[in-house]
Write a protein that holds these residues in place. Structure first.
Motif, PDB file in Angstrom:
ATOM      1  N   GLU A 283       2.794   5.450  17.797  1.00  0.00           N
ATOM      2  CA  GLU A 283       1.632   5.026  17.012  1.00  0.00           C
ATOM      3  C   GLU A 283       1.958   5.024  15.524  1.00  0.00           C
ATOM      4  O   GLU A 283       1.614   4.092  14.798  1.00  0.00           O
ATOM      5  CB  GLU A 283       0.445   5.946  17.280  1.00  0.00           C
ATOM      6  N   LEU A 284       2.625   6.089  15.072  1.00  0.00           N
ATOM      7  CA  LEU A 284       2.991   6.156  13.659  1.00  0.00           C
ATOM      8  C   LEU A 284       4.069   5.130  13.320  1.00  0.00           C
ATOM      9  O   LEU A 284       4.065   4.563  12.227  1.00  0.00           O
ATOM     10  CB  LEU A 284       3.473   7.565  13.301  1.00  0.00           C
ATOM     11  N   ASP A 285       4.973   4.891  14.250  1.00  0.00           N
ATOM     12  CA  ASP A 285       5.983   3.862  14.022  1.00  0.00           C
ATOM     13  C   ASP A 285       5.323   2.508  13.790  1.00  0.00           C
ATOM     14  O   ASP A 285       5.715   1.748  12.889  1.00  0.00           O
ATOM     15  CB  ASP A 285       6.936   3.766  15.220  1.00  0.00           C
ATOM     16  N   GLU A 286       4.328   2.192  14.601  1.00  0.00           N
ATOM     17  CA  GLU A 286       3.614   0.922  14.472  1.00  0.00           C
ATOM     18  C   GLU A 286       2.838   0.873  13.159  1.00  0.00           C
ATOM     19  O   GLU A 286       2.799  -0.164  12.479  1.00  0.00           O
ATOM     20  CB  GLU A 286       2.672   0.724  15.657  1.00  0.00           C
ATOM     21  N   LEU A 287       2.202   1.990  12.809  1.00  0.00           N
ATOM     22  CA  LEU A 287       1.479   2.047  11.540  1.00  0.00           C
ATOM     23  C   LEU A 287       2.419   1.791  10.368  1.00  0.00           C
ATOM     24  O   LEU A 287       2.123   0.977   9.487  1.00  0.00           O
ATOM     25  CB  LEU A 287       0.799   3.407  11.385  1.00  0.00           C
ATOM     26  N   TRP A 288       3.556   2.466  10.376  1.00  0.00           N
ATOM     27  CA  TRP A 288       4.489   2.317   9.262  1.00  0.00           C
ATOM     28  C   TRP A 288       5.145   0.936   9.250  1.00  0.00           C
ATOM     29  O   TRP A 288       5.515   0.431   8.191  1.00  0.00           O
ATOM     30  CB  TRP A 288       5.528   3.430   9.293  1.00  0.00           C
ATOM     31  N   ARG A 289       5.290   0.313  10.409  1.00  0.00           N
ATOM     32  CA  ARG A 289       5.778  -1.064  10.442  1.00  0.00           C
ATOM     33  C   ARG A 289       4.830  -1.958   9.653  1.00  0.00           C
ATOM     34  O   ARG A 289       5.257  -2.799   8.847  1.00  0.00           O
ATOM     35  CB  ARG A 289       5.895  -1.559  11.889  1.00  0.00           C
ATOM     36  N   LYS A 290       3.532  -1.759   9.876  1.00  0.00           N
ATOM     37  CA  LYS A 290       2.541  -2.569   9.178  1.00  0.00           C
ATOM     38  C   LYS A 290       2.482  -2.224   7.688  1.00  0.00           C
ATOM     39  O   LYS A 290       2.313  -3.116   6.839  1.00  0.00           O
ATOM     40  CB  LYS A 290       1.162  -2.368   9.806  1.00  0.00           C
ATOM     41  N   LEU A 291       2.611  -0.930   7.361  1.00  0.00           N
ATOM     42  CA  LEU A 291       2.590  -0.539   5.956  1.00  0.00           C
ATOM     43  C   LEU A 291       3.771  -1.135   5.202  1.00  0.00           C
ATOM     44  O   LEU A 291       3.627  -1.626   4.075  1.00  0.00           O
ATOM     45  CB  LEU A 291       2.593   0.990   5.838  1.00  0.00           C
ATOM     46  N   LEU A 292       4.939  -1.086   5.815  1.00  0.00           N
ATOM     47  CA  LEU A 292       6.117  -1.681   5.197  1.00  0.00           C
ATOM     48  C   LEU A 292       5.942  -3.189   5.056  1.00  0.00           C
ATOM     49  O   LEU A 292       6.251  -3.771   4.006  1.00  0.00           O
ATOM     50  CB  LEU A 292       7.364  -1.364   6.022  1.00  0.00           C
TER      51      LEU A 292
ATOM     52  N   GLU B 198       3.204  -7.952  -0.442  1.00  0.00           N
ATOM     53  CA  GLU B 198       2.749  -7.851  -1.826  1.00  0.00           C
ATOM     54  C   GLU B 198       3.852  -8.270  -2.799  1.00  0.00           C
ATOM     55  O   GLU B 198       3.583  -8.957  -3.792  1.00  0.00           O
ATOM     56  CB  GLU B 198       2.294  -6.420  -2.132  1.00  0.00           C
ATOM     57  N   LEU B 199       5.073  -7.861  -2.507  1.00  0.00           N
ATOM     58  CA  LEU B 199       6.189  -8.237  -3.376  1.00  0.00           C
ATOM     59  C   LEU B 199       6.487  -9.725  -3.289  1.00  0.00           C
ATOM     60  O   LEU B 199       6.768 -10.382  -4.299  1.00  0.00           O
ATOM     61  CB  LEU B 199       7.431  -7.417  -3.000  1.00  0.00           C
ATOM     62  N   ARG B 200       6.414 -10.267  -2.080  1.00  0.00           N
ATOM     63  CA  ARG B 200       6.677 -11.702  -1.908  1.00  0.00           C
ATOM     64  C   ARG B 200       5.605 -12.531  -2.614  1.00  0.00           C
ATOM     65  O   ARG B 200       5.901 -13.583  -3.183  1.00  0.00           O
ATOM     66  CB  ARG B 200       6.725 -12.045  -0.417  1.00  0.00           C
ATOM     67  N   MET B 201       4.364 -12.053  -2.590  1.00  0.00           N
ATOM     68  CA  MET B 201       3.276 -12.757  -3.283  1.00  0.00           C
ATOM     69  C   MET B 201       3.427 -12.656  -4.798  1.00  0.00           C
ATOM     70  O   MET B 201       2.815 -13.437  -5.542  1.00  0.00           O
ATOM     71  CB  MET B 201       1.921 -12.206  -2.833  1.00  0.00           C
ATOM     72  N   ALA B 202       4.200 -11.664  -5.242  1.00  0.00           N
ATOM     73  CA  ALA B 202       4.485 -11.525  -6.677  1.00  0.00           C
ATOM     74  C   ALA B 202       5.758 -12.280  -7.055  1.00  0.00           C
ATOM     75  O   ALA B 202       6.388 -11.990  -8.083  1.00  0.00           O
ATOM     76  CB  ALA B 202       4.622 -10.052  -7.039  1.00  0.00           C
ATOM     77  N   ASP B 203       6.141 -13.224  -6.187  1.00  0.00           N
ATOM     78  CA  ASP B 203       7.295 -14.096  -6.438  1.00  0.00           C
ATOM     79  C   ASP B 203       8.631 -13.361  -6.414  1.00  0.00           C
ATOM     80  O   ASP B 203       9.585 -13.795  -7.069  1.00  0.00           O
ATOM     81  CB  ASP B 203       7.136 -14.846  -7.776  1.00  0.00           C
ATOM     82  N   ARG B 204       8.700 -12.264  -5.666  1.00  0.00           N
ATOM     83  CA  ARG B 204       9.976 -11.601  -5.471  1.00  0.00           C
ATOM     84  C   ARG B 204      10.655 -12.202  -4.242  1.00  0.00           C
ATOM     85  O   ARG B 204       9.999 -12.449  -3.221  1.00  0.00           O
ATOM     86  CB  ARG B 204       9.789 -10.097  -5.256  1.00  0.00           C
ATOM     87  N   SER B 205      11.957 -12.414  -4.348  1.00  0.00           N
ATOM     88  CA  SER B 205      12.698 -12.904  -3.191  1.00  0.00           C
ATOM     89  C   SER B 205      12.828 -11.782  -2.158  1.00  0.00           C
ATOM     90  O   SER B 205      12.481 -10.635  -2.429  1.00  0.00           O
ATOM     91  CB  SER B 205      14.095 -13.361  -3.613  1.00  0.00           C
TER      92      SER B 205
ATOM     93  N   MET C 224       0.843  -1.187   0.000  1.00  0.00           N
ATOM     94  CA  MET C 224       0.000   0.000   0.000  1.00  0.00           C
ATOM     95  C   MET C 224       0.878   1.237   0.000  1.00  0.00           C
ATOM     96  O   MET C 224       1.713   1.410   0.865  1.00  0.00           O
ATOM     97  CB  MET C 224      -0.888   0.020   1.238  1.00  0.00           C
ATOM     98  N   ARG C 225       0.693   2.106  -0.943  1.00  0.00           N
ATOM     99  CA  ARG C 225       1.495   3.311  -0.986  1.00  0.00           C
ATOM    100  C   ARG C 225       0.670   4.469  -0.467  1.00  0.00           C
ATOM    101  O   ARG C 225      -0.466   4.680  -0.896  1.00  0.00           O
ATOM    102  CB  ARG C 225       1.955   3.610  -2.416  1.00  0.00           C
ATOM    103  N   THR C 226       1.219   5.215   0.440  1.00  0.00           N
ATOM    104  CA  THR C 226       0.441   6.258   1.097  1.00  0.00           C
ATOM    105  C   THR C 226       1.062   7.625   1.001  1.00  0.00           C
ATOM    106  O   THR C 226       0.540   8.561   1.572  1.00  0.00           O
ATOM    107  CB  THR C 226       0.259   5.918   2.587  1.00  0.00           C
ATOM    108  N   GLU C 227       2.195   7.741   0.241  1.00  0.00           N
ATOM    109  CA  GLU C 227       2.815   9.057   0.181  1.00  0.00           C
ATOM    110  C   GLU C 227       1.875  10.025  -0.516  1.00  0.00           C
ATOM    111  O   GLU C 227       1.365   9.750  -1.609  1.00  0.00           O
ATOM    112  CB  GLU C 227       4.141   9.014  -0.598  1.00  0.00           C
TER     113      GLU C 227
END
Length: 231
Positions: free
Chosen positions: A173-182, A188-195, A1-4
């Protein structure tokens, strides 16, 4: 998820509603100034031409009855809300304490625009920019860390739309949010077969590009954001 948040400059609707000749007269000083205003966040400040444009825009919008515009405290309140929504639409950078510090502007931004005083709006942007750059630096550090140890079998969730979510009270709180976003981006990348290493490279490039773009903001970009919020 991109949120910038996207902060690309666009002409405000109020400007587009003005006669073409007047529009050219109003914006010519800003376009000229943009050629010499590349600056870091610490150097951002409104130019004289920007202040003049602000005064002329407010006067012209009223003269041409754009949307029955009333430049008053009610507009000031809406302007601050719109400005914050433009800067941090998903509320992932600013803290509740930051927003509380902007409260006096709810009755001052209208007068500031009338007088061509853009410094208050620049102060809001500088706080946002400070938070954004620090967050991107932290993300780059996290991406260089232990992605292999991420667990995807935990019962965790993140809101897809945070536009109406209360502002975070603490940095934790934001640290935890960004941990989950990362973590979500890695998933998503791992599900796209990226190592793991391929995922790391993708995210590093992504955040480095965002960091670079954020550092290229010009004073004229900030003025455009303010004028967009004005409409």
């Amino acid at each position: 998820m991109r949120t910038e948040p996207r902060t690309a400059s666009r002409l405000p609707r109020a400007l587009l509603a003005l006669p073409p000749l007047l529009l050219a007269v109003l914006l010519a000083p800003l376009w000229a100034a943009s050629q010499e205003q590349a600056a870091s966040a610490a150097e951002l400040e409104p130019s004289r031409s920007a202040a003049r444009t602000s005064r002329q825009l407010v006067a012209s919008a009223g003269r041409f009855h754009y949307a029955d515009l009333e430049v008053d405290d009610a507009l000031s309140d809406r302007l601050l809300e719109r400005y914050l929504r433009v800067l941090d639409p998903q509320r992932v950078f600013l803290l509740a304490s930051d927003v509380a510090g902007f409260e006096p502007l709810r009755t001052r931004l209208d007068d500031a625009l009338i007088n061509g005083e853009l410094a208050p709006a620049f102060e809001v942007f500088e706080r946002f920019q400070e938070r954004r750059l620090a967050r991107l630096d932290a993300l780059l550090e996290a991406v260089a860390g232990d992605l292999e140890g991420m667990r995807f079998d935990l019962d965790e969730w993140i809101a897809l739309d945070r536009s109406e979510t209360p502002w975070a009270v603490t940095s934790a709180e934001l640290d935890e949010l960004w941990r989950k976003l990362l973590k979500n981006e890695v998933l998503e990348l791992r599900m796209a077969d990226r190592s793991v290493e391929e995922s790391r490279e993708v995210l590093q490039r992504r955040y480095e590009q965002q960091r670079h773009r954020a550092g290229q903001v010009r004073s004229t970009d900030v003025v455009a954001l303010v004028l967009n919020a004005f409409t």
